[in-house]
Enzyme design. Structure first.
Site, mmCIF file in Angstrom:
data_model
loop_
_atom_site.group_PDB
_atom_site.id
_atom_site.type_symbol
_atom_site.label_atom_id
_atom_site.label_comp_id
_atom_site.label_asym_id
_atom_site.label_seq_id
_atom_site.Cartn_x
_atom_site.Cartn_y
_atom_site.Cartn_z
ATOM 1 N N TYR A 1 90.459 -92.133 -134.748
ATOM 2 C CA TYR A 1 89.382 -92.895 -135.481
ATOM 3 C C TYR A 1 89.616 -92.472 -136.980
ATOM 4 O O TYR A 1 89.626 -93.241 -137.881
ATOM 5 C CB TYR A 1 88.173 -92.405 -135.233
ATOM 6 C CG TYR A 1 86.805 -92.781 -135.991
ATOM 7 C CD1 TYR A 1 86.309 -93.996 -135.787
ATOM 8 C CD2 TYR A 1 86.244 -91.956 -136.984
ATOM 9 C CE1 TYR A 1 85.242 -94.510 -136.488
ATOM 10 C CE2 TYR A 1 85.190 -92.183 -137.665
ATOM 11 C CZ TYR A 1 84.544 -93.437 -137.524
ATOM 12 O OH TYR A 1 83.584 -93.815 -138.086
ATOM 13 N N SER A 59 84.458 -94.300 -143.596
ATOM 14 C CA SER A 59 83.876 -93.319 -142.787
ATOM 15 C C SER A 59 83.919 -92.127 -143.534
ATOM 16 O O SER A 59 85.405 -91.778 -144.097
ATOM 17 C CB SER A 59 84.414 -92.888 -141.442
ATOM 18 O OG SER A 59 83.897 -91.848 -140.971
#
Ligand SMILES: NC(=O)c1ccc[n+]([C@@H]2O[C@H](COP(=O)([O-])OP(=O)(O)OC[C@H]3O[C@@H](n4cnc5c(N)ncnc54)[C@H](O)[C@@H]3O)[C@@H](O)[C@H]2O)c1
Length: 254
Positions: A159, A146
């Protein structure tokens, strides 16, 4: 050749989180590029829809319901794929969860859950798959990262931590599995207009924020992300390993 033999002769790709936005696009692209697809996900509508679309497109497939928080279930599911679909050549570790919580309010339970899905499951799936690939001396493992890990991101501390670990694990596994001709890479998406964006309060403001940061002044499509994953899965990329490819319209360039 019987139908069964022709199914087993297609190289097999596993895609975790196949019911999700980018996972579905990836499963369909790999199917279009000649892979039989083991679609991993949680039981329910979205995984079934991906499997329906794979079948409609004539792609040999296997629907695998597997809770990625359970390491034993991951191991058993991957072995089932080898038995029922054929030799696994590609693993795409794609599934993730991203609860938006202020750092001061993240519970240990929530943190553990995020690590279990976004990191431990990537590790376990890679290990089980590599154990099968190593004697055959071929395979490609692709971890989905990401954009958030490089610059940090508010409300997503757990995350973001797992996505940084994904890049680090990709490099470590590439070094260790390279001698066995197994490649390990990471694809790091920018901001795609998926359901994940629903965590943002004001979609229009977020959309403008993305466009302001990207070099390309349009939003990316799920298919553009899937194309890069497929490149890393196929013979076109046989000398690429240990890399993190940013697919973010030129937002970051590191
Ligand atoms: N969408 C984006 O813009 C974006 C940006 C950066 C990174 N990513 C990454 O891309 C990947 C896919 O993202 P997405 O937007 O398609 O997400 P998504 O939420 O649409 O899909 C994620 C999938 O993972 C599955 N999953 C979650 N927990 C699971 C569990 N315990 N067991 C089995 N399956 C489970 C969900 O059911 C879902 O189908 C993720 O790794 C995400 O971090 C996405």
């Amino acid at each position: 050749m019987s139908d069964r033999e022709s199914v087993r002769s297609a190289p097999v790709a596993i895609v975790t989180g196949s019911g999700g936005s980018l996972g579905r696009a990836t499963a369909l692209r790999l199917g279009a590029d000649g892979f039989a697809v083991a679609a991993f996900g949680r039981t329910g509508g979205t995984l079934g829809e991906t499997v329906r679309q794979l079948t409609e497109a004539g792609v040999p497939n296997l629907e695998v319901s597997c809770d990625l928080r359970d390491p034993k279930a991951i191991d058993a599911s991957i072995r089932r794929v080898e038995e029922e679909l054929g030799e696994i050549e590609v693993l795409v570790n794609n599934a993730a969860i991203y609860p938006p919580t202020p750092f001061l309010e993240i519970s240990v339970e929530e943190y553990d859950d995020v690590v279990a899905v976004n990191q431990r499951a990537y590790f376990v799936a890679a290990q089980t798959t590599a154990r099968l690939m190593t004697p055959r001396r071929r395979g490609s493992i692709i971890n989905i990262g990401s954009i958030t890990w490089g610059g940090g991101w508010p409300l997503l501390a757990s995350y973001v931590s797992t996505k940084g670990a994904t890049v680090a694990m990709t490099r470590a596994l590439a070094r260790e599995l390279g001698p066995d001709n197994i490649r390990v890479n990471c694809v790091s998406p920018g901001a795609f207009p998926t359901d994940a964006e629903k965590i943002h309060e004001n979609p229009e403001i977020y959309n403008q924020f993305v466009l302001d940061h990207q070099s390309l002044k349009r939003r990316g499509t799920n298919e553009e992300l899937a194309a890069v994953v497929s490149f890393l899965a196929r013979e076109d990329s046989t000398f690429v390993t240990g890399q993190t490819i940013n697919v973010n319209g030129g937002w970051t360039m590191d």
